[in-house]
Write an enzyme that holds these catalytic residues in place. Structure first.
Site, PDB file in Angstrom:
ATOM      1  CD  GLU A  98      -2.014  -2.135   1.815  1.00 51.65           C
ATOM      2  OE1 GLU A  98      -2.883  -3.015   1.671  1.00 51.65           O
ATOM      3  OE2 GLU A  98      -0.989  -2.304   2.513  1.00 51.65           O
ATOM      4  CB  THR A  99       1.441   4.044  -1.982  1.00 53.77           C
ATOM      5  OG1 THR A  99       2.528   3.177  -2.308  1.00 53.77           O
ATOM      6  CG2 THR A  99       1.927   5.485  -1.979  1.00 53.77           C
TER       7      THR A  99
END
Length: 277
Positions: free
Chosen positions: A48-49
């Site tokens: 995830e970002t």
């Protein structure tokens, strides 16, 4: 024209740097388009970002959007704690004990205590028993005999988790997944740690989705906690270990306080600077 944004990469759910789950966080991202966010998340290639934005709710301290390399999530656990850690480093006040995060899943409370963060598990979007066909698919993908599967339950709080309870920690650690058989299922596996297990935790957890294993997973642990505590299988407070097979040392604290179940852990900043987007 490209603009510089403050940026941090943090390690979540481990007190030991490089032993948790990494997260990239882009600050002051209100000027970025959906396409720019998705493209950068694909480029980082992390599970995830996240992108920090101004809140739209007067009750929230900030808003976050959470992207995987292939799409956007309404909620995820380690991005919640990691993003809150970054927001606190830039905007937090001395002695602040609670932060409210706005995301697509709603408002999420985050507690700040003794250098650790914990989020209140959001309501499950889907719960209850798993049909026999899905359980058989998981058993085939993980090469599990029916005798080691104790129970299965939907624990979906956004990402789509299906969770399976096995007999022993060894059963969990011995899984070698066949993703072609697992297909599009997102599966968490959990088992209690026994007195002979040399680990400072009460349960061992693993998470599988999109042909990868996630090192340490807050959303899954939240769903599992709601299931196991609600069913009387787990105590109101416990520690889960995750990431062992991947060489990580994730530790997730679970505490039921009143009506809330809090999912917590340590967060460490490893990279800090700017990113031009």
């Amino acid at each position: 024209m490209p603009i510089q944004h403050a940026f941090q990469q943090v390690d979540v759910f481990s007190a030991h740097p490089l032993k948790g789950n990494p997260l990239a966080v882009v600050c002051d991202a209100d000027d970025l388009s959906d396409e720019q966010m998705a493209t950068f998340a694909n480029w980082t290639n992390l599970s995830e970002t996240t992108f920090l934005l101004k809140p739209t709710s007067p009750q929230a301290d900030y808003r976050v959007r959470i992207f995987t390399p292939t799409g956007e999530l309404p909620f995820a656990g380690h991005p919640t704690l990691g993003t809150c850690h970054v927001w606190l480093s830039r905007h937090g006040k001395p002695g602040q004990s609670e932060v409210v995060q706005e995301c697509a899943a709603g408002l999420i409370k985050v507690r700040v205590s003794d250098g650790k963060l914990a989020f209140a598990a959001p309501p499950l979007r889907k719960s209850g028993p798993v049909d026999a066909k899905a359980v058989a698919q998981v058993a085939a993908a993980f090469d599990l005999s029916p005798s080691v599967i104790v129970d299965a339950n939907w624990t979906d709080n956004g990402p789509g988790w299906l969770s399976v309870l096995l007999k022993t920690r060894a059963d969990v650690l011995n899984i070698r997944p066949d993703y072609a058989v697992l297909k599009d299922l997102k599966v968490g596996v959990v088992a209690p740690c026994g007195s002979d297990d040399d680990v400072d935790a009460d349960f061992e957890v693993r998470a599988f989705f999109e042909s990868v294993e996630d090192p340490v997973t807050g959303s899954l642990n939240a769903g599992i906690a709601q299931w196991l505590i609600g069913a009387g299988i787990a105590p109101a407070s416990y520690v889960a270990s995750q990431g062992t097979v991947l060489g990580r040392a994730g530790r997730v604290s679970v505490d039921k306080i009143g009506d809330d179940i809090w999912i917590g852990g340590a967060v460490t900043t490893l990279i800090e600077g700017t990113v031009t987007l």
